[in-house]
Design a protein around this motif. Structure first.
Motif, PDB file in Angstrom:
ATOM      1  N   HIS A  87      17.245  36.757  59.666  1.00 40.98           N
ATOM      2  CA  HIS A  87      16.143  37.573  59.654  1.00 40.98           C
ATOM      3  C   HIS A  87      15.539  38.049  61.123  1.00 40.98           C
ATOM      4  O   HIS A  87      14.462  37.519  61.310  1.00 40.98           O
ATOM      5  N   HIS A 104      13.808  39.725  63.729  1.00 39.37           N
ATOM      6  CA  HIS A 104      12.660  40.758  64.101  1.00 39.37           C
ATOM      7  C   HIS A 104      11.971  40.192  65.474  1.00 39.37           C
ATOM      8  O   HIS A 104      12.068  39.051  65.864  1.00 39.37           O
ATOM      9  N   THR A 157      11.814  44.700  62.618  1.00 44.04           N
ATOM     10  CA  THR A 157      12.601  44.021  61.878  1.00 44.04           C
ATOM     11  C   THR A 157      14.032  44.825  62.120  1.00 44.04           C
ATOM     12  O   THR A 157      14.106  45.799  61.979  1.00 44.04           O
TER      13      THR A 157
END
Length: 153
Positions: free
Chosen positions: A98, A100, A42
């Motif tokens: 986000h 990842h 991540t």
């Protein structure tokens, strides 16, 4: 992109159908009688804005740092040549940035020390447990590689 979708990952109108197609195609890459691990790398939340403005270099770095850390850690700890299939996700389920990468990793591979032999992963001192690698070592290795790459960028 589907707007006003129910968001259920099992819904064929939303993600379920696409996921089923991907799983069917990817399953041909799986080796028989081999277990697999999922490993997720991540980006720190503090880098979300930077990634949005610099998608290609940041996501390239995410893939490169993830793969190099994974390969190096598996080879050092397990003694076999690593392999993986990696998938980039840029958003979370709430549609917030986000970044990842999901890595699907086989639980063994060609031995680095005995040519032609398959080596199954194991965790030193825990012969009854099934672990890919030491998570703290992998995390450190990934972080160091990512920060080094970010400085170069």
């Amino acid at each position: 992109m589907i707007y006003n979708s129910c968001g259920d990952r099992h819904c064929p109108e939303c993600a379920g159908g696409k996921r089923a197609d991907w799983l069917e195609k990817t399953s041909t890459l799986l080796l028989p009688n081999v277990d697999y691990f999922q490993v997720v790398f991540t980006l720190p939340g503090e880098l979300s804005r930077l990634a949005l403005g610099n998608r290609k270099p940041i996501y390239d770095l995410l893939f490169r740092a993830s793969w190099e850390a994974l390969r190096e850690t598996i080879e050092a700890e397990q003694g076999y040549r690593a392999a993986t299939t990696m998938v980039l996700h840029t958003w979370n389920q709430k549609l917030e940035a986000h970044g990842h990468v999901h890595a699907v990793v086989p639980s063994g591979g060609p031995s680095l020390h005995k040519i032609g032999q398959w080596k199954q992963c194991w965790h030193k001192g825990r012969e009854t447990s099934f672990h890919l690698v030491d998570a703290s070592e992998l995390r450190r290795n990934y972080r160091d590689r990512f920060i080094e790459g970010l400085r170069r960028l």
